[in-house]
Design a protein around this motif. Structure first.
Motif, PDB file in Angstrom:
ATOM      1  N   ARG A  14      66.241  -9.363  76.680  1.00 16.60           N
ATOM      2  CA  ARG A  14      66.058 -10.054  77.742  1.00 16.60           C
ATOM      3  C   ARG A  14      66.143 -11.675  77.594  1.00 16.60           C
ATOM      4  O   ARG A  14      65.920 -12.431  78.706  1.00 16.60           O
ATOM      5  CB  ARG A  14      65.036  -9.898  78.384  1.00 16.60           C
ATOM      6  N   GLY A  15      66.347 -11.959  76.434  1.00 16.48           N
ATOM      7  CA  GLY A  15      66.795 -13.323  75.820  1.00 16.48           C
ATOM      8  C   GLY A  15      65.382 -14.288  75.794  1.00 16.48           C
ATOM      9  O   GLY A  15      65.297 -15.257  75.891  1.00 16.48           O
ATOM     10  N   ALA A  16      64.030 -13.541  76.184  1.00 22.37           N
ATOM     11  CA  ALA A  16      62.840 -14.343  76.386  1.00 22.37           C
ATOM     12  C   ALA A  16      62.134 -14.132  75.011  1.00 22.37           C
ATOM     13  O   ALA A  16      61.174 -15.306  74.889  1.00 22.37           O
ATOM     14  CB  ALA A  16      62.190 -13.355  77.131  1.00 22.37           C
ATOM     15  N   LEU A  17      62.460 -13.731  73.936  1.00 20.25           N
ATOM     16  CA  LEU A  17      61.785 -13.660  72.737  1.00 20.25           C
ATOM     17  C   LEU A  17      61.708 -14.855  71.685  1.00 20.25           C
ATOM     18  O   LEU A  17      63.100 -15.328  71.506  1.00 20.25           O
ATOM     19  CB  LEU A  17      62.085 -12.304  71.834  1.00 20.25           C
ATOM     20  N   ARG A  18      60.717 -15.166  71.346  1.00 25.93           N
ATOM     21  CA  ARG A  18      60.703 -16.454  70.291  1.00 25.93           C
ATOM     22  C   ARG A  18      59.901 -16.027  69.178  1.00 25.93           C
ATOM     23  O   ARG A  18      58.670 -15.484  69.285  1.00 25.93           O
ATOM     24  CB  ARG A  18      59.979 -17.828  71.033  1.00 25.93           C
ATOM     25  N   THR A  19      60.535 -16.053  67.998  1.00 29.21           N
ATOM     26  CA  THR A  19      59.705 -15.325  66.854  1.00 29.21           C
ATOM     27  C   THR A  19      59.239 -16.603  66.115  1.00 29.21           C
ATOM     28  O   THR A  19      59.751 -17.571  65.547  1.00 29.21           O
ATOM     29  CB  THR A  19      60.511 -14.596  65.875  1.00 29.21           C
ATOM     30  N   VAL A  20      57.817 -16.498  65.545  1.00 25.83           N
ATOM     31  CA  VAL A  20      57.202 -17.465  64.896  1.00 25.83           C
ATOM     32  C   VAL A  20      56.823 -17.097  63.360  1.00 25.83           C
ATOM     33  O   VAL A  20      55.917 -15.826  63.678  1.00 25.83           O
ATOM     34  CB  VAL A  20      56.243 -18.155  65.782  1.00 25.83           C
ATOM     35  N   ALA A  56      61.827 -22.926  74.746  1.00 24.72           N
ATOM     36  CA  ALA A  56      61.902 -21.938  76.044  1.00 24.72           C
ATOM     37  C   ALA A  56      62.039 -22.671  77.343  1.00 24.72           C
ATOM     38  O   ALA A  56      62.676 -22.157  78.319  1.00 24.72           O
ATOM     39  CB  ALA A  56      60.900 -21.141  75.923  1.00 24.72           C
ATOM     40  N   ALA A  57      61.589 -23.725  77.326  1.00 26.09           N
ATOM     41  CA  ALA A  57      61.144 -24.261  78.857  1.00 26.09           C
ATOM     42  C   ALA A  57      62.536 -25.200  79.099  1.00 26.09           C
ATOM     43  O   ALA A  57      63.135 -25.116  80.118  1.00 26.09           O
ATOM     44  CB  ALA A  57      60.136 -25.631  78.754  1.00 26.09           C
ATOM     45  N   LEU A  58      63.263 -25.644  77.726  1.00 17.43           N
ATOM     46  CA  LEU A  58      64.622 -26.360  78.102  1.00 17.43           C
ATOM     47  C   LEU A  58      65.491 -25.175  78.547  1.00 17.43           C
ATOM     48  O   LEU A  58      66.394 -25.377  79.446  1.00 17.43           O
ATOM     49  CB  LEU A  58      65.188 -26.989  76.690  1.00 17.43           C
ATOM     50  N   GLN A  59      65.489 -23.957  78.071  1.00 18.26           N
ATOM     51  CA  GLN A  59      66.339 -22.885  78.316  1.00 18.26           C
ATOM     52  C   GLN A  59      66.275 -22.496  79.676  1.00 18.26           C
ATOM     53  O   GLN A  59      67.253 -22.365  80.291  1.00 18.26           O
ATOM     54  CB  GLN A  59      65.907 -21.788  77.266  1.00 18.26           C
ATOM     55  N   THR A  60      65.031 -22.400  80.077  1.00 16.61           N
ATOM     56  CA  THR A  60      64.755 -21.931  81.345  1.00 16.61           C
ATOM     57  C   THR A  60      65.035 -23.039  82.428  1.00 16.61           C
ATOM     58  O   THR A  60      65.728 -22.667  83.352  1.00 16.61           O
ATOM     59  CB  THR A  60      63.077 -21.850  81.757  1.00 16.61           C
ATOM     60  N   GLY A  61      64.929 -24.268  82.065  1.00 17.10           N
ATOM     61  CA  GLY A  61      65.476 -25.380  83.004  1.00 17.10           C
ATOM     62  C   GLY A  61      66.840 -25.523  83.055  1.00 17.10           C
ATOM     63  O   GLY A  61      67.266 -25.600  83.925  1.00 17.10           O
ATOM     64  N   ALA A 104      57.768 -17.261  78.322  1.00 17.43           N
ATOM     65  CA  ALA A 104      58.408 -17.034  76.942  1.00 17.43           C
ATOM     66  C   ALA A 104      57.371 -15.838  76.531  1.00 17.43           C
ATOM     67  O   ALA A 104      56.181 -15.640  76.931  1.00 17.43           O
ATOM     68  CB  ALA A 104      57.801 -18.160  76.063  1.00 17.43           C
ATOM     69  N   VAL A 105      58.043 -15.243  75.471  1.00 19.36           N
ATOM     70  CA  VAL A 105      57.434 -14.389  74.739  1.00 19.36           C
ATOM     71  C   VAL A 105      57.278 -14.446  73.178  1.00 19.36           C
ATOM     72  O   VAL A 105      58.464 -14.743  72.908  1.00 19.36           O
ATOM     73  CB  VAL A 105      57.981 -12.753  74.952  1.00 19.36           C
ATOM     74  N   LEU A 106      56.192 -14.758  72.542  1.00 20.87           N
ATOM     75  CA  LEU A 106      56.114 -15.351  71.541  1.00 20.87           C
ATOM     76  C   LEU A 106      55.697 -14.300  70.251  1.00 20.87           C
ATOM     77  O   LEU A 106      54.646 -13.477  70.596  1.00 20.87           O
ATOM     78  CB  LEU A 106      54.991 -16.552  71.445  1.00 20.87           C
ATOM     79  N   GLU A 107      56.380 -14.072  69.446  1.00 20.90           N
ATOM     80  CA  GLU A 107      56.125 -12.822  68.398  1.00 20.90           C
ATOM     81  C   GLU A 107      55.565 -13.669  67.299  1.00 20.90           C
ATOM     82  O   GLU A 107      56.145 -14.462  66.568  1.00 20.90           O
ATOM     83  CB  GLU A 107      57.273 -12.164  68.077  1.00 20.90           C
ATOM     84  N   LEU A 108      54.353 -13.053  66.853  1.00 19.33           N
ATOM     85  CA  LEU A 108      53.914 -13.895  65.512  1.00 19.33           C
ATOM     86  C   LEU A 108      54.155 -12.729  64.469  1.00 19.33           C
ATOM     87  O   LEU A 108      53.609 -11.539  64.504  1.00 19.33           O
ATOM     88  CB  LEU A 108      52.385 -14.090  65.631  1.00 19.33           C
ATOM     89  N   LYS A 109      55.095 -13.099  63.649  1.00 21.43           N
ATOM     90  CA  LYS A 109      55.741 -12.128  62.544  1.00 21.43           C
ATOM     91  C   LYS A 109      54.785 -12.201  61.414  1.00 21.43           C
ATOM     92  O   LYS A 109      54.480 -13.262  60.787  1.00 21.43           O
ATOM     93  CB  LYS A 109      57.039 -12.360  62.302  1.00 21.43           C
ATOM     94  N   VAL A 110      54.052 -11.112  61.013  1.00 18.59           N
ATOM     95  CA  VAL A 110      53.413 -11.033  59.767  1.00 18.59           C
ATOM     96  C   VAL A 110      53.771  -9.848  58.885  1.00 18.59           C
ATOM     97  O   VAL A 110      53.831  -8.844  59.524  1.00 18.59           O
ATOM     98  CB  VAL A 110      51.730 -11.155  60.003  1.00 18.59           C
ATOM     99  N   ASP A 111      53.842 -10.108  57.637  1.00 20.31           N
ATOM    100  CA  ASP A 111      54.044  -8.799  56.628  1.00 20.31           C
ATOM    101  C   ASP A 111      52.668  -7.877  56.863  1.00 20.31           C
ATOM    102  O   ASP A 111      51.787  -8.397  56.599  1.00 20.31           O
ATOM    103  CB  ASP A 111      54.192  -9.548  55.186  1.00 20.31           C
ATOM    104  N   PRO A 112      53.139  -6.448  56.855  1.00 19.43           N
ATOM    105  CA  PRO A 112      52.199  -5.644  57.123  1.00 19.43           C
ATOM    106  C   PRO A 112      50.994  -5.649  55.871  1.00 19.43           C
ATOM    107  O   PRO A 112      49.916  -5.391  56.178  1.00 19.43           O
ATOM    108  CB  PRO A 112      52.714  -4.205  57.289  1.00 19.43           C
ATOM    109  N   SER A 113      51.677  -6.145  54.582  1.00 16.37           N
ATOM    110  CA  SER A 113      50.677  -5.781  53.504  1.00 16.37           C
ATOM    111  C   SER A 113      49.772  -7.161  53.371  1.00 16.37           C
ATOM    112  O   SER A 113      48.394  -7.057  53.212  1.00 16.37           O
ATOM    113  CB  SER A 113      51.316  -6.092  52.231  1.00 16.37           C
ATOM    114  N   VAL A 114      50.083  -8.138  54.313  1.00 17.67           N
ATOM    115  CA  VAL A 114      49.021  -9.257  54.290  1.00 17.67           C
ATOM    116  C   VAL A 114      48.053  -8.931  55.530  1.00 17.67           C
ATOM    117  O   VAL A 114      46.872  -9.696  55.331  1.00 17.67           O
ATOM    118  CB  VAL A 114      49.937 -10.523  54.889  1.00 17.67           C
ATOM    119  N   LEU A 115      48.430  -7.999  56.479  1.00 11.79           N
ATOM    120  CA  LEU A 115      47.391  -7.976  57.522  1.00 11.79           C
ATOM    121  C   LEU A 115      46.202  -7.188  57.051  1.00 11.79           C
ATOM    122  O   LEU A 115      45.107  -7.754  57.372  1.00 11.79           O
ATOM    123  CB  LEU A 115      48.150  -6.872  58.571  1.00 11.79           C
TER     124      LEU A 115
END
Ligand code: AMP
Length: 289
Positions: A168-174, A194-199, A109-120
């Protein structure tokens, strides 16, 4: 399990990577930590990276790819790893794909942690304050000016990876702005999905391969000339009756009579048995005349 953690500086990648380490018993591979260690040890890589890191810019791709490739071969990484801070450019992601392919591995899996730039910016400033209060040493690049450079580098060079992996269908955004434990829970759910999808992708691939195999078998059978002809057909090809062929095959070659004589004799026997119908009878009559 092999995971890539994507997210801008201050998104909480380090914190979440530690959670994953204890949950899955895999190692955290942080290219930032590896490079800082190289700088501290004064290795050739460290000397090369030192000024670049201090400016908040990115170390050349080949340098980082080299250290990651060596690191994933270490015994502690065989069970799996979390890549934290790598890849950071599309060429690094492509190099990672090639690297894993040659090692016979793949990303789960590729996990993207999405955060607002102003918060960073606020997050990092408060992290710096807390570190100062605890008396911890600050990172050379943990200051507001350099942080802006790092965020810019992220926007221009690393953010395109989101599309790279989405394609590539690998991205999961959190949502990385939620409280830490909620982010951890969301990551666990994303990994389970992601594991279910890969399975199921694996199962689909398995079914497809079975289907391919039987299709090719069917094709081969269709192409193949008819197998061994049955006794009657074989005899017909050679112009003998099936019984004749059987007798012939059992008779030693020396004792065999000529085909012509045997055919005449057989026809005579049939004629002696009385009138017959059809072709056989006709030929018997003709031959005995
Ligand atoms: P980090 O600890 O991940 O924020 O990384 C600190 C610094 O190390 C970055 O600002 C870069 O200068 C360098 N660095 C870490 N990972 C990479 C990478 N994958 N590619 C290029 N430079 C990197």
């Amino acid at each position: 399990m092999r995971i890539v953690l994507l997210g801008p500086p201050g998104a909480g990648k380090g914190t979440q990577a530690k959670e994953l380490v204890s949950k899955y018993g895999i190692v955290q591979l942080s290219t930032g930590d590896m490079l800082r260690a190289a700088v501290a040890a004064g290795t050739p890589i460290g000397l090369k990276a030192k000024d670049i890191m201090a400016r908040g810019a990115l170390v050349p791709d080949d340098v980082v790819v080299g250290i990651v490739s060596d690191r994933v071969d270490q015994p502690d990484a065989l069970k799996g790893f979390i890549l934290d801070g790598f890849p950071r450019t599309v060429p690094q992601a492509e190099a990672l794909d090639r690297m894993l392919k040659t090692k016979g591995q793949r990303l789960d899996a590729v996990l993207e942690l999405k955060v607002d730039p102003s918060v960073l910016l606020r997050r990092i400033e408060s992290r710096i304050e807390q570190m100062k209060l605890r008396g911890e040493a600050l990172r050379a690049d943990d200051n507001p000016e350099i942080l802006k450079q790092r965020l810019e580098a992220y926007g221009s060079q690393t953010a395109p990876l989101v599309d790279y992996y989405r394609g590539r269908g690998a991205l999961r955004t959190v949502d990385g702005m939620a409280p830490i434990d909620e982010v951890t829970a969301a990551i666990s759910k994303a990994l389970a999905d992601a594991a279910l999808q890969t399975g199921s992708a694996g199962k689909r691939a398995g079914k497809a391969s079975v289907a391919r195999k039987s299709a090719s078998k069917a094709q081969k059978t269709a192409k193949k000339p008819a197998g061994k002809p049955a006794g009657r057909v074989k005899a017909a090809i050679k112009g003998r009756s099936k019984t004749e062929s059987k007798t012939r095959s059992k008779t030693p070659i020396r004792g065999r009579k000529s085909t012509g004589k045997r055919v005449v004799k057989a026809a005579a026997r049939r004629a002696a048995r009385g009138p017959q119908k059809g072709k056989k009878a006709k030929s018997a009559r003709r031959l005995t005349k």
